[in-house]
Design an enzyme around this catalytic site. Structure first.
Site, PDB file in Angstrom:
ATOM      1  N   ASP A  55      16.296  10.165   3.573  1.00 49.89           N
ATOM      2  CA  ASP A  55      17.610   9.711   3.138  1.00 49.89           C
ATOM      3  C   ASP A  55      17.655   8.200   3.319  1.00 49.89           C
ATOM      4  O   ASP A  55      17.648   7.707   4.452  1.00 49.89           O
ATOM      5  CB  ASP A  55      18.699  10.394   3.971  1.00 49.89           C
ATOM      6  CG  ASP A  55      20.108   9.964   3.579  1.00 49.89           C
ATOM      7  OD1 ASP A  55      20.255   9.070   2.712  1.00 49.89           O
ATOM      8  OD2 ASP A  55      21.073  10.513   4.140  1.00 49.89           O
ATOM      9  N   SER A 135      17.219  -2.478 -13.437  1.00 55.38           N
ATOM     10  CA  SER A 135      17.816  -2.030 -14.691  1.00 55.38           C
ATOM     11  C   SER A 135      18.100  -3.264 -15.533  1.00 55.38           C
ATOM     12  O   SER A 135      18.209  -4.382 -15.007  1.00 55.38           O
ATOM     13  CB  SER A 135      19.129  -1.279 -14.413  1.00 55.38           C
ATOM     14  OG  SER A 135      19.872  -1.061 -15.598  1.00 55.38           O
ATOM     15  N   TYR A 148      27.787  -0.075 -10.435  1.00 55.34           N
ATOM     16  CA  TYR A 148      26.352   0.171 -10.611  1.00 55.34           C
ATOM     17  C   TYR A 148      25.649  -1.115 -11.035  1.00 55.34           C
ATOM     18  O   TYR A 148      24.586  -1.468 -10.503  1.00 55.34           O
ATOM     19  CB  TYR A 148      26.134   1.274 -11.646  1.00 55.34           C
ATOM     20  CG  TYR A 148      24.685   1.597 -11.883  1.00 55.34           C
ATOM     21  CD1 TYR A 148      23.982   2.383 -10.971  1.00 55.34           C
ATOM     22  CD2 TYR A 148      24.011   1.128 -13.001  1.00 55.34           C
ATOM     23  CE1 TYR A 148      22.641   2.684 -11.171  1.00 55.34           C
ATOM     24  CE2 TYR A 148      22.669   1.425 -13.210  1.00 55.34           C
ATOM     25  CZ  TYR A 148      21.988   2.201 -12.298  1.00 55.34           C
ATOM     26  OH  TYR A 148      20.654   2.493 -12.493  1.00 55.34           O
ATOM     27  N   LYS A 152      22.540  -3.464  -9.208  1.00 56.61           N
ATOM     28  CA  LYS A 152      21.299  -3.874  -9.860  1.00 56.61           C
ATOM     29  C   LYS A 152      21.180  -5.397  -9.924  1.00 56.61           C
ATOM     30  O   LYS A 152      20.066  -5.939  -9.834  1.00 56.61           O
ATOM     31  CB  LYS A 152      21.209  -3.251 -11.257  1.00 56.61           C
ATOM     32  CG  LYS A 152      21.114  -1.729 -11.240  1.00 56.61           C
ATOM     33  CD  LYS A 152      19.937  -1.239 -10.404  1.00 56.61           C
ATOM     34  CE  LYS A 152      19.778   0.269 -10.426  1.00 56.61           C
ATOM     35  NZ  LYS A 152      18.636   0.736  -9.613  1.00 56.61           N
TER      36      LYS A 152
END
Length: 286
Positions: A55, A135, A148, A152
């Protein structure tokens, strides 16, 4: 059957599906001894790599997994930071502070935890590679995906800075920048926890568009091939776009006028079809 060249020991996070699984598979095929990880216990299922439970939001879990690999293999030559998740299309204010912290804890601080755990051993070895799965949203915005995109963007800055810091020890850092990729990632989106009616139509419009483009998204194997390219490159680059769309977006961001990129983004996501008046407060209309 001929023996493959042994390329070293690789650790790939988030390897139970999608890009992580494809990358672990490709690295193993190329000659790496690969340890994939997943937050939930998951057998390798016939894949040519071992699976461990890890994790990335837990210091103890990260340290335990790294220690286990070192006991079994003696070293770690390649770290691929892939574990992460996204929030379903929503306005930035539709996620609570707790939810914002949660996505950063996995997508960004997970990378930091893994790096901190592995780098000391790479420094002692005098060599190593760290590949972070970023990304195109690390260099272009994503309306209704701001959190998100922010994680990135953070990975981009962290990776570039880290690469400068670690070169003197023979360690290099690269970022892989895919665009839309066919993975279970979108099926596992976290739903925003503070939704507002003001964004209802926008959520629907952007969600519909994302579903449309996912039909022609890049296969995970394309991204995995780029991961391998970065891993074995004699002179690795900092950034590697993965797929045709990612390459085009990288070129547009670098050379096209900002206004053109902005207009193209809004057109592609159908943002101009959303009435601006939907979010105007009655107090502002007085």
């Amino acid at each position: 059957m001929t023996d493959k060249k042994h390329l070293g020991i690789a650790l790939v996070t988030g390897a139970s599906s999608g890009i992580g699984q494809a990358a672990a598979q490709r690295l193993a095929e190329a000659g790496y001894k690969v340890f994939g990880t997943s937050r939930r216990s998951s057998p390798a299922g016939g894949h040519p790599f071992d699976m461990l439970t890890l994790d990335v939001t837990s210091d103890e879990s990260v340290d335990a997994a790294v220690a286990q690999i070192l006991r079994r293999a003696g070293r770690i030559d390649l770290l691929v930071n892939n574990a992460g998740f996204g929030v379903a299309p929503a306005g930035a204010e539709e996620s609570s502070i707790a939810q914002a912290q949660s996505i950063f804890d996995t997508n960004f601080f997970g990378v930091v935890r893994m790096t901190r755990a592995v780098v000391p051993y790479m420094r002692r070895q005098g060599s190593g590679r760290i590949i972070n799965i970023g990304s195109v949203l690390g260099f272009v915005p994503m309306p209704y995906g701001a959190l998100y995109a922010a994680t990135k963007h953070a990975i981009e800055g962290y990776s570039e800075s880290l690469d400068h810091e670690l070169r003197g020890w023979g360690i290099r850092v690269s970022v892989i920048e895919p665009a839309y990729t066919k993975t279970p990632f979108d099926a596992n989106f976290l739903q925003p926890d503070a939704t507002l009616d003001a964004y209802r139509e926008a959520r629907a419009v952007v969600s519909k568009r994302i579903n449309e483009v996912m039909a022609t998204a890049t296969e995970p194997s394309v991204v995995a091939e780029v991961v391998l390219k970065a891993a074995v490159a004699a002179k690795p680059k900092l950034r590697y776009p993965a797929g045709a769309l990612a390459s085009r977006l990288q070129m547009l961001r670098r050379f096209a006028p900002a206004g053109l990129v902005d207009a193209g983004l809004r057109k592609d996501l159908r943002l101009d079809t959303i009435p601006a008046s939907q979010s105007v407060s009655p107090l502002l209309q007085e």
